[in-house]
Design a protein around this motif. Sequence first.
Motif, PDB file in Angstrom:
ATOM      1  N   TYR A 186       0.847  -1.187   0.000  1.00  0.00           N
ATOM      2  CA  TYR A 186       0.000   0.000   0.000  1.00  0.00           C
ATOM      3  C   TYR A 186       0.884   1.239   0.000  1.00  0.00           C
ATOM      4  O   TYR A 186       2.010   1.207   0.496  1.00  0.00           O
ATOM      5  CB  TYR A 186      -0.895   0.044   1.254  1.00  0.00           C
ATOM      6  CG  TYR A 186      -1.888  -1.086   1.345  1.00  0.00           C
ATOM      7  CD1 TYR A 186      -1.497  -2.356   1.797  1.00  0.00           C
ATOM      8  CD2 TYR A 186      -3.212  -0.902   1.000  1.00  0.00           C
ATOM      9  CE1 TYR A 186      -2.403  -3.392   1.886  1.00  0.00           C
ATOM     10  CE2 TYR A 186      -4.133  -1.943   1.090  1.00  0.00           C
ATOM     11  CZ  TYR A 186      -3.711  -3.181   1.533  1.00  0.00           C
ATOM     12  OH  TYR A 186      -4.612  -4.204   1.617  1.00  0.00           O
ATOM     13  N   ILE A 187       0.384   2.332  -0.574  1.00  0.00           N
ATOM     14  CA  ILE A 187       1.046   3.629  -0.469  1.00  0.00           C
ATOM     15  C   ILE A 187       0.268   4.449   0.543  1.00  0.00           C
ATOM     16  O   ILE A 187      -0.885   4.789   0.317  1.00  0.00           O
ATOM     17  CB  ILE A 187       1.087   4.349  -1.828  1.00  0.00           C
ATOM     18  CG1 ILE A 187       1.971   3.577  -2.804  1.00  0.00           C
ATOM     19  CG2 ILE A 187       1.627   5.764  -1.657  1.00  0.00           C
ATOM     20  CD1 ILE A 187       2.093   4.234  -4.168  1.00  0.00           C
ATOM     21  N   ILE A 194      -1.445  -1.615  -4.180  1.00  0.00           N
ATOM     22  CA  ILE A 194      -0.876  -1.493  -5.521  1.00  0.00           C
ATOM     23  C   ILE A 194      -1.241  -2.746  -6.301  1.00  0.00           C
ATOM     24  O   ILE A 194      -1.131  -3.864  -5.803  1.00  0.00           O
ATOM     25  CB  ILE A 194       0.655  -1.341  -5.441  1.00  0.00           C
ATOM     26  CG1 ILE A 194       1.017  -0.102  -4.614  1.00  0.00           C
ATOM     27  CG2 ILE A 194       1.258  -1.265  -6.832  1.00  0.00           C
ATOM     28  CD1 ILE A 194       2.491   0.035  -4.338  1.00  0.00           C
TER      29      ILE A 194
END
Length: 233
Positions: A186-187, A194
């Motif tokens: 994850y960002i 993602i």
Amino acid sequence: MAALLFLMATLVAAQKPPIRPRTSDAGPTTSIIARRGFAAILPSFFAVAIRRADANAGEAGGQGAAKNYGLLSGDKLRGCNSPNCLSTNSKSADTYLSAWRAKSTSTSDTATDIIKAMYQIEPSSKLSEERTTAKGEYIRFEVPSPTGVDDVEFLVKTEGVPERSFDGDFPGNLVLFRSLERNPRYIYPFQTPIGDLGRQKKRLVAVRDTIGARVVGCELLECYDVRLTGANS
């Protein structure tokens, strides 16, 4: 006299350089440096964000966490709780794929074919579990991936597919499956992982083609070739 003094003061004031607003003291160079500095820290920010998400995922998959693979009660495969997952038992159209009809009527032979296909398609994969259940043969692979490990599961059922008197029907085992990214990235602070660039789907399609299985509900040749091969599979 007063008029003369006023005139002299005016002339002196005209010789002084104008006072520039403080907002423009830095000039364009400082503004460019500031923008470059901001752009330079962006990669570091995202790297830290991804590392933080990976660390959280590692903690979630730690020793005390519940595993996200294996059969449920009643010898059922799990559904999907992540976009980077596909399962014949998923309740979401985005992560659901239809089961397969294998060529063989022997669950052990079909399981062997799947194992050979997985090693052919993913040579670095590891057969982590293989056992016979009341419903058939269960197989689980751990496949190295860019994010760590993908879990790929198959359940070859003894019951087969009911005959419907369709021209495309043929006897064969029912193959259920599930493939997922164990620790999606994850960002921070976004909650959507993602994407895996279709990695799970491409692998499953390759296995299906290698063992010569057909998608249940689309056994007719024209249906299979047009709708369920290549990019549309």
